[in-house]
Write an enzyme that holds these catalytic residues in place. Structure first.
Site, mmCIF file in Angstrom:
data_model
loop_
_atom_site.group_PDB
_atom_site.id
_atom_site.type_symbol
_atom_site.label_atom_id
_atom_site.label_comp_id
_atom_site.label_asym_id
_atom_site.label_seq_id
_atom_site.Cartn_x
_atom_site.Cartn_y
_atom_site.Cartn_z
ATOM 1 N N LYS A 111 0.827 -1.218 0.000
ATOM 2 C CA LYS A 111 0.000 0.000 0.000
ATOM 3 C C LYS A 111 0.853 1.256 0.000
ATOM 4 C CE LYS A 111 -4.543 -1.399 1.380
ATOM 5 N NZ LYS A 111 -5.761 -1.137 2.096
ATOM 6 N N LYS A 194 -5.532 -7.515 -7.887
ATOM 7 C CA LYS A 194 -6.837 -7.927 -7.329
ATOM 8 C C LYS A 194 -7.887 -6.829 -7.533
ATOM 9 C CE LYS A 194 -7.243 -6.684 -2.508
ATOM 10 N NZ LYS A 194 -7.859 -6.951 -1.262
ATOM 11 N N LYS A 197 -12.146 -2.052 -4.248
ATOM 12 C CA LYS A 197 -13.162 -0.990 -4.306
ATOM 13 C C LYS A 197 -12.549 0.386 -4.417
ATOM 14 C CE LYS A 197 -14.394 -2.296 0.281
ATOM 15 N NZ LYS A 197 -13.128 -2.225 1.030
HETATM 16 N N1 AQP Z 1 -10.556 -9.100 -5.109
HETATM 17 C C1 AQP Z 1 -10.898 -9.824 -4.034
HETATM 18 N N2 AQP Z 1 -11.080 -11.156 -4.146
HETATM 19 C C2 AQP Z 1 -11.436 -11.881 -3.050
HETATM 20 N N3 AQP Z 1 -11.637 -11.384 -1.835
HETATM 21 C C3 AQP Z 1 -11.477 -10.068 -1.678
HETATM 22 N N4 AQP Z 1 -11.612 -9.238 -0.625
HETATM 23 C C4 AQP Z 1 -11.337 -7.970 -1.008
HETATM 24 N N5 AQP Z 1 -11.034 -7.926 -2.322
HETATM 25 C C5 AQP Z 1 -11.103 -9.207 -2.772
HETATM 26 C C6 AQP Z 1 -11.990 -9.681 0.710
HETATM 27 O O1 AQP Z 1 -13.011 -8.794 1.189
HETATM 28 C C7 AQP Z 1 -12.896 -8.698 2.616
HETATM 29 C C8 AQP Z 1 -13.052 -7.257 3.040
HETATM 30 O O2 AQP Z 1 -12.033 -6.514 2.453
HETATM 31 P P1 AQP Z 1 -11.652 -5.070 2.983
HETATM 32 O O3 AQP Z 1 -12.576 -4.092 2.432
HETATM 33 O O4 AQP Z 1 -11.543 -5.084 4.463
HETATM 34 O O5 AQP Z 1 -10.196 -4.827 2.476
HETATM 35 P P2 AQP Z 1 -9.500 -5.141 1.130
HETATM 36 O O6 AQP Z 1 -9.113 -6.580 1.059
HETATM 37 O O7 AQP Z 1 -8.371 -4.176 1.031
HETATM 38 O O8 AQP Z 1 -10.625 -4.851 0.028
HETATM 39 P P3 AQP Z 1 -10.563 -3.805 -1.153
HETATM 40 O O9 AQP Z 1 -11.866 -3.849 -1.857
HETATM 41 O O10 AQP Z 1 -9.332 -4.006 -1.963
HETATM 42 O O11 AQP Z 1 -10.499 -2.461 -0.330
HETATM 43 P P4 AQP Z 1 -9.518 -1.241 -0.522
HETATM 44 O O12 AQP Z 1 -9.691 -0.818 -1.932
HETATM 45 O O13 AQP Z 1 -10.003 -0.225 0.459
HETATM 46 O O14 AQP Z 1 -8.127 -1.705 -0.207
HETATM 47 C C9 AQP Z 1 -11.555 -9.323 3.017
HETATM 48 O O15 AQP Z 1 -11.788 -10.556 3.665
HETATM 49 C C10 AQP Z 1 -10.843 -9.540 1.717
HETATM 50 O O16 AQP Z 1 -10.022 -10.712 1.743
#
Ligand code: AQP
Length: 331
Positions: A111, A194, A197
């Site tokens: 990050k 990956k 959001k």
């Molecule tokens: N692309 C993905 N495939 C499978 N699982 C995913 N998760 C997130 N993206 C994928 C799972 O969603 C849960 C919650 O995620 P989070 O919002 O706490 O954090 P993250 O993993 O960082 O998700 P994002 O969407 O990528 O958020 P941002 O953009 O804010 O960093 C977790 O269990 C994660 O494994």
């Protein structure tokens, strides 16, 4: 009954990866465990957010989780900052965690990238807050994606070091609930990244509130290659975008990937994309419709979160009070 703790960051509208990798699994876990679902707004501000973004995203997340089938009556749904036990325990854990442990965390490196000096101290100590999130409830099961395995190991290291340093057996061991066929959904624009959001390109992801037209358009524009679908998964090794679309299809219809590949073998992407759009629309659009309905009733969403926070406080505060007494704080 064992307690499950799960968190999601209010950093945008939940996307298909959140749904297939986490939310869908949480809905199923409600049948077997006591579940605590937390909108981790304290984690969300480790990167810059405007107050309007944070508030709006927190309500959107709540609406999407409820629309997906999270039950706030039988389980707990709340936003993290409303329960001070998280930060109280996180501070103790900051003093237990070793710098060397944090330095090894790959998510911070990913990050922060090369611009490490300009990132917040919060982003750096995020894993210690995450450990506090789980241990404040003495949760023993945490459903996580494969990407979160390292954080879970650290949460156990921190709990064990606390127990060891203070000569107690207070925090239990945490098990990860990592699905055997963990759905890892990749970006529609780059099959090696990956789906996220907070990705700047909205075309890279399907959001749970996308309309049927938006889903069809995003899938039509999704990056692919010009070869036909092969007969086996092994032949997709060097074709990340093709593998991603077929994997999403398999996850959404609940089929094994090998069967999906065999089904589309020899066909071009037009066919795959059309079938995938239909399957996504059938599953996602009803969730989006219900989420939009709930988003129009902000008072209801705020009430659900407040009631959830009250229930969360009744569990976490006595645990953290006890941890503080163990440390020697006068109460
Ligand atoms: N692309 C993905 N495939 C499978 N699982 C995913 N998760 C997130 N993206 C994928 C799972 O969603 C849960 C919650 O995620 P989070 O919002 O706490 O954090 P993250 O993993 O960082 O998700 P994002 O969407 O990528 O958020 P941002 O953009 O804010 O960093 C977790 O269990 C994660 O494994």
């Amino acid at each position: 009954m064992q307690r499950v703790f799960s968190g999601i960051q209010p950093t945008g509208t939940p996307q298909l990866g959140n749904y297939l990798g986490a939310i869908r699994n949480w809905v199923a876990l409600q049948q077997r465990y006591d579940c605590v679902f937390c909108l981790v707004d304290l984690h969300a501000i480790t990167v810059s957010r405007t107050p309007a973004q944070l508030r709006g995203d927190t309500l959107t997340q709540a609406a999407c989780l409820l629309a997906s089938g999270i039950d706030p009556e039988k389980h707990i749904l709340y936003n993290q900052s409303a329960v001070s036990a998280h930060t109280r325990l996180a501070w103790i854990f900051n003093c237990v965690t070793r710098l060397g442990w944090l330095n090894r965390m790959t998510q911070f490196k990913e990050k922060a990238g090369k611009d490490r000096e300009n990132h917040s101290a919060g982003l750096y100590i995020y894993p210690s807050l995450m450990a506090a999130d789980i241990h404040a409830f003495k949760a023993t099961l945490v459903p996580v994606g494969d990407d979160q395995r390292q954080h879970l190991e650290l949460a156990n290291d921190i709990g064990e070091k606390f127990n060891h340093d203070y000569g107690v057996d207070f925090f239990p061991h945490i098990e990860g609930l990592i699905p055997a066929e963990a759905a890892r959904v990749m970006s529609l624009r780059d099959g090696t990244k990956k789906m996220s959001k907070s990705d700047i390109s909205a075309q890279s992801r399907i959001e749970l509130t996308d309309s049927a037209d938006e889903i069809r358009l995003k899938i039509r524009r999704a990056k692919t290659d010009s070869d036909a679908i092969p007969a086996t998964i092994a032949e997709l090794a060097e074709r990340p975008e093709a593998l991603n679309l077929l994997s999403i299809h398999a996850a959404i219809v609940g089929e094994k990937l090998e069967n999906v590949v065999a089904h589309f073998s020899g066909q071009g992407f037009g066919h795959v994309k059309s079938a995938l759009s239909d399957a996504l629309i059938e599953k996602i659009v009803p969730i989006g419709d219900e989420a939009r309905r709930l988003m129009n009733d902000e008072a209801y969403l705020v009430t659900v979160l407040r009631q959830g926070a009250e229930k969360a406080r009744s569990i976490a505060e006595p645990i953290v009070d006890e941890a503080e007494k163990i440390v020697g704080f006068i109460r």
